[in-house]
Design an enzyme around this catalytic site. Sequence first.
Site, PDB file in Angstrom:
ATOM      1  N   HIS A   8      17.345  67.018  17.121  1.00 45.51           N
ATOM      2  CA  HIS A   8      15.884  66.757  16.889  1.00 45.51           C
ATOM      3  C   HIS A   8      15.434  68.593  16.526  1.00 45.51           C
ATOM      4  O   HIS A   8      16.413  69.330  15.916  1.00 45.51           O
ATOM      5  CB  HIS A   8      16.164  67.034  19.445  1.00 45.51           C
ATOM      6  CG  HIS A   8      17.003  67.690  19.757  1.00 45.51           C
ATOM      7  ND1 HIS A   8      17.979  68.439  19.628  1.00 45.51           N
ATOM      8  CD2 HIS A   8      16.593  69.043  20.579  1.00 45.51           C
ATOM      9  CE1 HIS A   8      18.374  69.359  19.849  1.00 45.51           C
ATOM     10  NE2 HIS A   8      17.559  70.006  20.380  1.00 45.51           N
ATOM     11  N   HIS A  53      14.513  70.909  17.775  1.00 39.58           N
ATOM     12  CA  HIS A  53      14.262  72.578  17.886  1.00 39.58           C
ATOM     13  C   HIS A  53      14.354  73.150  16.792  1.00 39.58           C
ATOM     14  O   HIS A  53      15.954  73.093  16.146  1.00 39.58           O
ATOM     15  CB  HIS A  53      14.806  72.465  19.528  1.00 39.58           C
ATOM     16  CG  HIS A  53      14.008  71.973  20.538  1.00 39.58           C
ATOM     17  ND1 HIS A  53      14.463  71.593  22.063  1.00 39.58           N
ATOM     18  CD2 HIS A  53      12.937  72.245  20.764  1.00 39.58           C
ATOM     19  CE1 HIS A  53      13.527  71.486  22.525  1.00 39.58           C
ATOM     20  NE2 HIS A  53      12.260  72.148  21.928  1.00 39.58           N
ATOM     21  N   ASP A  96      16.934  75.897  17.069  1.00 41.56           N
ATOM     22  CA  ASP A  96      18.470  76.230  17.459  1.00 41.56           C
ATOM     23  C   ASP A  96      19.165  75.092  16.301  1.00 41.56           C
ATOM     24  O   ASP A  96      20.657  75.213  16.411  1.00 41.56           O
ATOM     25  CB  ASP A  96      18.565  76.386  18.370  1.00 41.56           C
ATOM     26  CG  ASP A  96      18.287  75.910  19.468  1.00 41.56           C
ATOM     27  OD1 ASP A  96      17.831  74.877  19.708  1.00 41.56           O
ATOM     28  OD2 ASP A  96      19.147  75.233  20.760  1.00 41.56           O
ATOM     29  N   HIS A  97      18.568  74.212  15.940  1.00 39.91           N
ATOM     30  CA  HIS A  97      19.721  72.797  15.547  1.00 39.91           C
ATOM     31  C   HIS A  97      19.253  72.976  13.860  1.00 39.91           C
ATOM     32  O   HIS A  97      19.330  71.427  13.189  1.00 39.91           O
ATOM     33  CB  HIS A  97      19.351  71.737  16.671  1.00 39.91           C
ATOM     34  CG  HIS A  97      19.932  71.558  18.112  1.00 39.91           C
ATOM     35  ND1 HIS A  97      20.549  70.880  17.675  1.00 39.91           N
ATOM     36  CD2 HIS A  97      19.760  72.632  18.412  1.00 39.91           C
ATOM     37  CE1 HIS A  97      21.492  71.373  19.383  1.00 39.91           C
ATOM     38  NE2 HIS A  97      20.136  71.923  19.220  1.00 39.91           N
ATOM     39  N   HIS A 117      15.175  65.010  26.516  1.00 39.91           N
ATOM     40  CA  HIS A 117      15.624  66.171  26.853  1.00 39.91           C
ATOM     41  C   HIS A 117      13.439  66.732  26.408  1.00 39.91           C
ATOM     42  O   HIS A 117      12.197  65.454  26.779  1.00 39.91           O
ATOM     43  CB  HIS A 117      15.963  65.800  24.790  1.00 39.91           C
ATOM     44  CG  HIS A 117      15.984  68.052  24.740  1.00 39.91           C
ATOM     45  ND1 HIS A 117      15.995  68.975  26.012  1.00 39.91           N
ATOM     46  CD2 HIS A 117      16.411  68.854  23.812  1.00 39.91           C
ATOM     47  CE1 HIS A 117      16.571  69.985  25.289  1.00 39.91           C
ATOM     48  NE2 HIS A 117      16.625  70.000  23.864  1.00 39.91           N
ATOM     49  N   ASP A 163      20.612  67.372  22.545  1.00 36.92           N
ATOM     50  CA  ASP A 163      20.312  67.695  24.249  1.00 36.92           C
ATOM     51  C   ASP A 163      19.805  67.094  24.535  1.00 36.92           C
ATOM     52  O   ASP A 163      19.009  65.829  24.647  1.00 36.92           O
ATOM     53  CB  ASP A 163      19.307  68.942  23.720  1.00 36.92           C
ATOM     54  CG  ASP A 163      20.032  70.497  23.168  1.00 36.92           C
ATOM     55  OD1 ASP A 163      21.008  70.510  22.621  1.00 36.92           O
ATOM     56  OD2 ASP A 163      19.440  71.226  23.040  1.00 36.92           O
ATOM     57  N   HIS A 186      27.186  73.207  23.138  1.00 38.91           N
ATOM     58  CA  HIS A 186      26.207  74.117  23.277  1.00 38.91           C
ATOM     59  C   HIS A 186      26.147  75.052  24.921  1.00 38.91           C
ATOM     60  O   HIS A 186      25.622  74.562  25.844  1.00 38.91           O
ATOM     61  CB  HIS A 186      25.219  72.480  23.779  1.00 38.91           C
ATOM     62  CG  HIS A 186      23.364  72.897  24.156  1.00 38.91           C
ATOM     63  ND1 HIS A 186      22.664  73.572  24.665  1.00 38.91           N
ATOM     64  CD2 HIS A 186      22.859  73.772  22.187  1.00 38.91           C
ATOM     65  CE1 HIS A 186      21.451  73.500  24.286  1.00 38.91           C
ATOM     66  NE2 HIS A 186      21.447  73.918  22.876  1.00 38.91           N
TER      67      HIS A 186
END
EC number: 3.1.26.11
Length: 309
Positions: A63, A65, A67-68, A145, A216, A274
Amino acid sequence: MDIQFLGTGAGQPSKARNVSSLALKLLDEINEVWLFDCGEGTQNRILETTIRPRKVSKIFITHLHGDHIFGLPGFLSSRAFQANEEQTDLEIYGPQGIKSFVLTSLRVSGSRLPYRIHFHEFDQDSLGKILETDKFTVYAEELDHTIFCVGYRVMQKDLEGTLDAEKLKAAGVPFGPLFGKIKNGQDVVLEDGTEIKAADYISAPRPGKIITILGDTRKTNASVRLAVNADVLVHESTYGKGDETIARNHGHSTNMQAAQVALEAGAKRLLLNHISARFLSKDISKLKKDAASVFENVHVVKDLEEVEI
Ligand SMILES: [Zn+2]
Protein backbone atom coordinates in the site's frame (compact mmCIF):
# COMPACT_ATOMS: atom_id res chain seq x y z
CA MET A 1 14.65 -19.91 -0.30
CA ASP A 2 14.90 -17.41 2.53
CA ILE A 3 13.16 -14.33 3.82
CA GLN A 4 15.40 -11.62 5.16
CA PHE A 5 13.71 -8.87 7.11
CA LEU A 6 15.05 -5.42 6.28
CA GLY A 7 12.64 -3.39 8.36
CA THR A 8 10.25 -4.73 10.98
CA GLY A 9 9.00 -1.57 12.66
CA ALA A 10 5.60 0.12 12.47
CA GLY A 11 5.08 3.66 11.21
CA GLN A 12 8.43 5.26 11.91
CA PRO A 13 11.99 3.99 12.27
CA SER A 14 13.52 3.37 15.69
CA LYS A 15 17.11 2.51 16.53
CA ALA A 16 16.32 -1.20 16.53
CA ARG A 17 13.76 -1.42 13.77
CA ASN A 18 13.58 0.27 10.42
CA VAL A 19 10.29 0.77 8.57
CA SER A 20 8.76 -1.95 6.41
CA SER A 21 10.67 -3.98 3.89
CA LEU A 22 11.60 -7.60 3.44
CA ALA A 23 13.49 -9.58 0.84
CA LEU A 24 12.33 -12.94 -0.46
CA LYS A 25 15.61 -14.47 -1.58
CA LEU A 26 15.05 -16.89 -4.45
CA LEU A 27 18.71 -17.27 -5.35
CA ASP A 28 18.78 -21.06 -5.60
CA GLU A 29 15.45 -21.15 -7.41
CA ILE A 30 15.73 -18.34 -9.98
CA ASN A 31 18.79 -16.30 -8.96
CA GLU A 32 16.57 -13.34 -8.07
CA VAL A 33 15.53 -11.40 -4.99
CA TRP A 34 12.02 -10.01 -4.62
CA LEU A 35 11.42 -7.09 -2.28
CA PHE A 36 8.14 -6.60 -0.48
CA ASP A 37 7.64 -2.94 0.46
CA CYS A 38 10.47 -0.48 0.53
CA GLY A 39 10.30 1.91 3.47
CA GLU A 40 12.79 4.73 3.85
CA GLY A 41 16.31 3.48 4.53
CA THR A 42 15.76 0.09 2.90
CA GLN A 43 18.92 0.60 0.83
CA ASN A 44 20.95 1.22 4.00
CA ARG A 45 19.68 -2.03 5.49
CA ILE A 46 20.54 -3.86 2.26
CA LEU A 47 24.14 -2.68 2.70
CA GLU A 48 24.28 -4.78 5.86
CA THR A 49 23.27 -7.93 3.95
CA THR A 50 24.74 -9.95 1.09
CA ILE A 51 21.90 -8.87 -1.21
CA ARG A 52 23.09 -7.25 -4.43
CA PRO A 53 20.62 -4.60 -5.58
CA ARG A 54 20.98 -5.75 -9.17
CA LYS A 55 19.54 -9.11 -8.15
CA VAL A 56 16.36 -7.38 -7.03
CA SER A 57 14.19 -8.04 -10.07
CA LYS A 58 10.74 -7.38 -8.63
CA ILE A 59 9.32 -5.13 -5.95
CA PHE A 60 5.84 -5.73 -4.56
CA ILE A 61 4.18 -2.86 -2.71
CA THR A 62 1.31 -3.57 -0.33
CA HIS A 63 0.00 0.00 0.00
CA LEU A 64 1.00 3.59 -0.48
CA HIS A 65 1.59 4.68 3.13
CA GLY A 66 4.96 6.38 3.43
CA ASP A 67 6.53 3.85 5.78
CA HIS A 68 6.12 1.28 3.00
CA ILE A 69 7.28 3.25 -0.07
CA PHE A 70 9.52 6.20 0.83
CA GLY A 71 12.63 4.10 0.25
CA LEU A 72 11.85 3.47 -3.42
CA PRO A 73 13.41 6.56 -5.08
CA GLY A 74 16.65 6.09 -3.13
CA PHE A 75 16.88 2.37 -3.72
CA LEU A 76 16.09 2.69 -7.43
CA SER A 77 18.67 5.44 -7.90
CA SER A 78 21.44 3.61 -6.03
CA ARG A 79 20.69 0.45 -7.97
CA ALA A 80 21.83 2.35 -11.06
CA PHE A 81 25.27 3.01 -9.58
CA GLN A 82 26.73 -0.44 -9.63
CA ALA A 83 29.99 -0.20 -11.45
CA ASN A 84 30.80 -2.97 -13.92
CA GLU A 85 27.51 -4.65 -13.32
CA GLU A 86 24.99 -5.29 -16.03
CA GLN A 87 21.90 -3.09 -15.76
CA THR A 88 18.83 -5.29 -15.49
CA ASP A 89 15.20 -4.23 -15.77
CA LEU A 90 12.95 -4.19 -12.77
CA GLU A 91 9.24 -4.80 -12.25
CA ILE A 92 7.17 -2.96 -9.67
CA TYR A 93 3.78 -4.31 -8.60
CA GLY A 94 1.51 -2.20 -6.46
CA PRO A 95 -1.66 -0.18 -6.03
CA GLN A 96 -2.59 2.47 -8.57
CA GLY A 97 -0.54 5.55 -7.77
CA ILE A 98 2.80 3.80 -7.27
CA LYS A 99 3.92 4.61 -10.81
CA SER A 100 3.12 8.29 -10.41
CA PHE A 101 4.95 8.37 -7.03
CA VAL A 102 8.10 6.78 -8.45
CA LEU A 103 8.19 8.70 -11.73
CA THR A 104 7.45 12.03 -10.01
CA SER A 105 10.23 11.50 -7.43
CA LEU A 106 12.70 10.57 -10.16
CA ARG A 107 11.69 13.45 -12.44
CA VAL A 108 11.67 16.16 -9.75
CA SER A 109 15.09 15.03 -8.51
CA GLY A 110 16.51 14.85 -12.02
CA SER A 111 17.29 11.15 -11.64
CA ARG A 112 17.74 9.15 -14.83
CA LEU A 113 17.99 5.41 -14.56
CA PRO A 114 20.06 3.30 -16.95
CA TYR A 115 17.56 0.45 -16.69
CA ARG A 116 13.84 0.16 -17.33
CA ILE A 117 11.09 -0.11 -14.75
CA HIS A 118 7.92 -1.94 -15.76
CA PHE A 119 4.97 -0.99 -13.59
CA HIS A 120 2.07 -3.32 -12.87
CA GLU A 121 -0.57 -1.30 -11.05
CA PHE A 122 -3.81 -2.72 -9.76
CA ASP A 123 -6.95 -1.60 -7.97
CA GLN A 124 -9.89 -3.35 -6.24
CA ASP A 125 -11.17 -4.65 -9.58
CA SER A 126 -7.96 -6.03 -11.04
CA LEU A 127 -6.68 -8.27 -8.25
CA GLY A 128 -6.27 -12.04 -8.26
CA LYS A 129 -3.40 -13.62 -10.14
CA ILE A 130 -0.97 -10.78 -10.79
CA LEU A 131 2.03 -12.74 -11.97
CA GLU A 132 2.84 -16.16 -13.36
CA THR A 133 6.25 -17.43 -14.40
CA ASP A 134 7.38 -20.99 -15.10
CA LYS A 135 8.32 -21.41 -11.42
CA PHE A 136 6.03 -19.11 -9.42
CA THR A 137 2.50 -17.69 -9.32
CA VAL A 138 1.66 -14.63 -7.24
CA TYR A 139 -1.82 -13.67 -6.12
CA ALA A 140 -2.94 -10.44 -4.47
CA GLU A 141 -6.10 -9.80 -2.54
CA GLU A 142 -7.42 -6.67 -0.82
CA LEU A 143 -7.00 -6.47 2.93
CA ASP A 144 -8.75 -4.16 5.39
CA HIS A 145 -6.62 -1.11 6.21
CA THR A 146 -7.21 2.66 6.27
CA ILE A 147 -6.31 2.92 2.57
CA PHE A 148 -6.32 0.35 -0.24
CA CYS A 149 -3.84 -2.33 0.82
CA VAL A 150 -3.14 -5.86 -0.37
CA GLY A 151 -1.57 -9.08 0.79
CA TYR A 152 0.44 -11.38 -1.46
CA ARG A 153 0.44 -15.14 -1.80
CA VAL A 154 3.53 -16.44 -3.56
CA MET A 155 3.14 -20.03 -4.75
CA GLN A 156 6.10 -21.94 -6.02
CA LYS A 157 5.10 -24.49 -8.66
CA ASP A 158 5.60 -28.13 -7.79
CA LEU A 159 9.17 -29.29 -8.19
CA GLU A 160 9.93 -32.11 -10.59
CA GLY A 161 10.91 -35.43 -9.14
CA THR A 162 14.59 -36.33 -9.24
CA LEU A 163 16.19 -39.26 -11.01
CA ASP A 164 17.63 -41.97 -8.79
CA ALA A 165 20.92 -42.53 -10.67
CA GLU A 166 22.24 -45.14 -8.21
CA LYS A 167 19.14 -47.27 -8.55
CA LEU A 168 19.33 -47.02 -12.36
CA LYS A 169 22.96 -48.12 -12.34
CA ALA A 170 22.09 -51.01 -10.09
CA ALA A 171 19.37 -52.04 -12.53
CA GLY A 172 22.02 -52.29 -15.25
CA VAL A 173 21.17 -49.15 -17.20
CA PRO A 174 24.36 -47.86 -18.84
CA PHE A 175 25.09 -44.21 -18.10
CA GLY A 176 24.28 -42.11 -21.17
CA PRO A 177 21.33 -41.04 -23.29
CA LEU A 178 19.02 -43.59 -21.67
CA PHE A 179 19.27 -41.65 -18.41
CA GLY A 180 17.91 -38.58 -20.18
CA LYS A 181 15.01 -40.52 -21.69
CA ILE A 182 14.07 -42.00 -18.34
CA LYS A 183 14.33 -38.61 -16.67
CA ASN A 184 11.83 -37.33 -19.24
CA GLY A 185 9.43 -40.01 -18.13
CA GLN A 186 10.00 -42.41 -21.02
CA ASP A 187 10.00 -46.16 -20.35
CA VAL A 188 12.90 -47.96 -22.04
CA VAL A 189 13.90 -51.53 -22.90
CA LEU A 190 17.54 -52.53 -22.39
CA GLU A 191 19.47 -54.66 -24.88
CA ASP A 192 18.93 -57.75 -22.73
CA GLY A 193 15.18 -57.15 -22.87
CA THR A 194 14.78 -55.73 -19.37
CA GLU A 195 11.97 -53.22 -19.19
CA ILE A 196 12.70 -50.08 -17.21
CA LYS A 197 9.67 -48.14 -16.08
CA ALA A 198 10.62 -44.48 -15.68
CA ALA A 199 8.17 -43.95 -12.82
CA ASP A 200 10.10 -46.47 -10.69
CA TYR A 201 13.24 -44.34 -10.88
CA ILE A 202 11.89 -40.82 -10.52
CA SER A 203 10.79 -39.55 -7.13
CA ALA A 204 7.33 -38.03 -6.83
CA PRO A 205 7.12 -34.28 -7.52
CA ARG A 206 7.60 -32.22 -4.39
CA PRO A 207 5.00 -29.58 -3.60
CA GLY A 208 6.25 -26.02 -4.02
CA LYS A 209 6.36 -23.62 -1.08
CA ILE A 210 3.65 -21.14 -0.27
CA ILE A 211 4.70 -17.81 1.21
CA THR A 212 2.12 -15.28 2.35
CA ILE A 213 3.18 -11.70 2.97
CA LEU A 214 0.52 -9.31 4.17
CA GLY A 215 0.42 -5.55 4.29
CA ASP A 216 -1.15 -3.59 7.14
CA THR A 217 -4.59 -4.88 8.00
CA ARG A 218 -7.36 -5.43 10.48
CA LYS A 219 -8.28 -9.07 10.94
CA THR A 220 -10.07 -10.11 7.77
CA ASN A 221 -11.07 -13.27 5.94
CA ALA A 222 -8.93 -12.20 2.99
CA SER A 223 -5.84 -12.80 5.15
CA VAL A 224 -7.02 -16.31 5.91
CA ARG A 225 -7.65 -17.04 2.23
CA LEU A 226 -4.20 -15.76 1.27
CA ALA A 227 -2.55 -17.87 3.96
CA VAL A 228 -4.31 -21.21 3.42
CA ASN A 229 -1.71 -23.97 3.99
CA ALA A 230 1.12 -21.44 3.74
CA ASP A 231 4.57 -22.62 4.74
CA VAL A 232 5.14 -19.14 6.14
CA LEU A 233 2.73 -16.34 6.95
CA VAL A 234 4.23 -12.91 7.56
CA HIS A 235 1.61 -10.89 9.45
CA GLU A 236 1.69 -7.49 11.07
CA SER A 237 1.40 -7.20 14.83
CA THR A 238 1.19 -3.48 15.43
CA TYR A 239 -0.65 -4.06 18.69
CA GLY A 240 -0.68 -6.58 21.53
CA LYS A 241 -3.26 -8.62 23.38
CA GLY A 242 -6.11 -6.50 24.74
CA ASP A 243 -5.58 -3.70 22.20
CA GLU A 244 -8.19 -5.04 19.77
CA THR A 245 -10.32 -1.87 19.79
CA ILE A 246 -7.48 0.53 19.17
CA ALA A 247 -6.07 -1.85 16.54
CA ARG A 248 -9.41 -1.83 14.73
CA ASN A 249 -9.66 1.97 14.91
CA HIS A 250 -6.23 2.36 13.35
CA GLY A 251 -6.65 -0.32 10.69
CA HIS A 252 -4.23 -2.78 12.27
CA SER A 253 -4.08 -6.14 14.04
CA THR A 254 -2.93 -7.52 17.34
CA ASN A 255 -0.62 -10.49 17.80
CA MET A 256 -3.66 -12.55 18.87
CA GLN A 257 -5.53 -11.75 15.68
CA ALA A 258 -2.49 -12.64 13.59
CA ALA A 259 -2.27 -15.95 15.44
CA GLN A 260 -5.97 -16.57 14.84
CA VAL A 261 -5.47 -15.99 11.10
CA ALA A 262 -2.56 -18.45 11.02
CA LEU A 263 -4.66 -21.02 12.88
CA GLU A 264 -7.74 -20.61 10.67
CA ALA A 265 -5.62 -20.78 7.52
CA GLY A 266 -3.76 -23.92 8.58
CA ALA A 267 -0.44 -22.11 8.04
CA LYS A 268 2.70 -23.92 9.19
CA ARG A 269 4.56 -20.98 10.61
CA LEU A 270 3.77 -17.40 11.63
CA LEU A 271 6.26 -14.54 11.59
CA LEU A 272 5.14 -11.31 13.24
CA ASN A 273 6.46 -7.99 11.96
CA HIS A 274 5.40 -4.31 11.86
CA ILE A 275 6.20 -4.06 15.55
CA SER A 276 5.56 -0.78 17.37
CA ALA A 277 8.54 1.01 18.92
CA ARG A 278 6.47 1.14 22.15
CA PHE A 279 7.30 -2.53 22.71
CA LEU A 280 10.40 -3.16 24.82
CA SER A 281 12.17 -6.50 24.83
CA LYS A 282 10.07 -7.92 27.66
CA ASP A 283 6.96 -6.89 25.72
CA ILE A 284 8.30 -8.73 22.68
CA SER A 285 8.58 -11.97 24.67
CA LYS A 286 5.02 -11.44 25.83
CA LEU A 287 3.84 -10.74 22.26
CA LYS A 288 5.23 -14.11 21.25
CA LYS A 289 4.02 -15.99 24.34
CA ASP A 290 0.48 -14.66 24.08
CA ALA A 291 0.29 -15.41 20.36
CA ALA A 292 1.68 -18.92 20.97
CA SER A 293 -1.33 -19.70 23.17
CA VAL A 294 -3.38 -19.57 19.95
CA PHE A 295 -0.80 -20.64 17.33
CA GLU A 296 2.30 -22.36 18.59
CA ASN A 297 4.80 -21.94 15.77
CA VAL A 298 5.12 -18.16 16.03
CA HIS A 299 8.13 -15.87 16.10
CA VAL A 300 8.56 -12.10 16.35
CA VAL A 301 11.18 -11.14 13.78
CA LYS A 302 14.00 -8.62 14.06
CA ASP A 303 15.66 -6.42 11.45
CA LEU A 304 18.21 -8.32 9.32
CA GLU A 305 17.00 -11.64 10.61
CA GLU A 306 17.01 -14.34 7.96
CA VAL A 307 14.49 -17.17 7.98
CA GLU A 308 14.92 -20.25 5.83
CA ILE A 309 11.76 -21.56 4.19
ZN1 LIG B 1 -0.27 1.48 6.58
